[in-house]
Design an enzyme around this catalytic site. Sequence first.
Site, PDB file in Angstrom:
ATOM      1  N   ARG A  92      -1.369  14.625  -7.170  1.00  0.00           N
ATOM      2  CA  ARG A  92      -0.832  13.248  -6.854  1.00  0.00           C
ATOM      3  C   ARG A  92      -0.705  12.250  -7.897  1.00  0.00           C
ATOM      4  NH1 ARG A  92      -0.321  11.201  -2.064  1.00  0.00           N
ATOM      5  NH2 ARG A  92      -1.888  12.842  -1.001  1.00  0.00           N
TER       6      ARG A  92
ATOM      7  N   HIS B   7       5.936  -2.361   7.059  1.00  0.00           N
ATOM      8  CA  HIS B   7       4.968  -1.564   8.353  1.00  0.00           C
ATOM      9  C   HIS B   7       5.280  -1.969   9.704  1.00  0.00           C
ATOM     10  CE1 HIS B   7       1.632   1.005   9.679  1.00  0.00           C
ATOM     11  NE2 HIS B   7       1.279   0.272  10.564  1.00  0.00           N
TER      12      HIS B   7
ATOM     13  N   LEU C   8       0.022   6.448  -2.254  1.00  0.00           N
ATOM     14  CA  LEU C   8       0.084   6.201  -3.565  1.00  0.00           C
ATOM     15  C   LEU C   8      -1.485   6.360  -4.152  1.00  0.00           C
ATOM     16  CD1 LEU C   8       2.148   2.993  -3.569  1.00  0.00           C
ATOM     17  CD2 LEU C   8       3.009   5.278  -4.411  1.00  0.00           C
TER      18      LEU C   8
ATOM     19  N   ASP D 100      -2.523  -2.514  -1.642  1.00  0.00           N
ATOM     20  CA  ASP D 100      -3.774  -2.212  -2.565  1.00  0.00           C
ATOM     21  C   ASP D 100      -4.089  -1.009  -2.060  1.00  0.00           C
ATOM     22  OD1 ASP D 100      -4.968  -2.635  -0.313  1.00  0.00           O
ATOM     23  OD2 ASP D 100      -5.834  -4.597  -0.533  1.00  0.00           O
TER      24      ASP D 100
HETATM   25  C1  GRF Z   1      10.393   1.676   8.890  1.00  0.00           C
HETATM   26  O1  GRF Z   1      10.025   1.532  10.210  1.00  0.00           O
HETATM   27  C2  GRF Z   1       8.995   1.209   8.007  1.00  0.00           C
HETATM   28  O2  GRF Z   1       8.381   0.212   9.027  1.00  0.00           O
HETATM   29  C3  GRF Z   1       8.124   2.287   7.955  1.00  0.00           C
HETATM   30  O3  GRF Z   1       9.048   3.344   8.127  1.00  0.00           O
HETATM   31  C4  GRF Z   1      10.390   3.014   8.488  1.00  0.00           C
HETATM   32  C5  GRF Z   1      11.223   3.191   7.445  1.00  0.00           C
HETATM   33  O4  GRF Z   1      12.676   3.241   8.136  1.00  0.00           O
HETATM   34  N1  GRF Z   1       7.470   2.003   6.907  1.00  0.00           N
HETATM   35  P1  GRF Z   1      14.131   3.195   7.279  1.00  0.00           P
HETATM   36  O5  GRF Z   1      14.067   4.852   6.436  1.00  0.00           O
HETATM   37  O6  GRF Z   1      14.166   2.192   6.104  1.00  0.00           O
HETATM   38  O7  GRF Z   1      15.178   3.341   7.961  1.00  0.00           O
END
Ligand code: GRF
Length: 206
Positions: free
Chosen positions: A68, A112, A96, A144
């Site tokens: 990674r 998120h 990450l 973070d």
């Molecule tokens: C979104 O729902 C985001 O919150 C999550 O992954 C999804 C990505 O969707 N982290 P997209 O590929 O931008 O359509």
Amino acid sequence: MQARRIAVMASGKGSNLRVILDAVRQGRCPVEVGLVLSDKADAGALAIARAAQVPRVCHLDPRDYADRAAFDAACADRIERAGCRWVVLAGYMRILSSSFVRRFAGRIVNIHPSLLPAFPGAHAVEDALAYGVKVSGCTVHLVDEVLDGGPILAQAVVPVRDDDDRASLHARIQREEHRLYPATLARMVTVGFDLDGRVVRWRDGA
Ligand code: GRF
């Protein structure tokens, strides 16, 4: 390094990347997308980036690297070579490494699909439904070393309906994501913020 230049990292369909690029083109988000990077060769985000003529679009395959940290170091090198100040995660599905997070400390942003700190992790929408919450939403936050645990930049609330399933709730959350992410990136590079512990203070006091 260019103050308003961002690298977008994405693994999936790329709808958040698309709305960021649209907002840039329409003058609503004064960032410059300097690089789009994906760990998945078939990510929709790569096709969206190419169609929008992002100057650098690249796929790196994690299987080509020893671990990674080595993969993340290769990504970090690309981001720095492209002169990007900000790393914007838009559906990037890999955790990450600490070395990557430290290298771009305070400059990595994620979106998120829940109201953090509720429901971190890869199954936020399902987890919110299973828990029975009546509101959920989305969170834009700094990254973070704690998964989905960094300082919160912005949130939007989405009511949960009794007949929601994962797809219907996620679709409504995404509508809010598509409004919130470009708007928050715009504030980030224009207004700016300071950190008071883990609390984000926007410099316009709003
Ligand atoms: C979104 O729902 C985001 O919150 C999550 O992954 C999804 C990505 O969707 N982290 P997209 O590929 O931008 O359509």
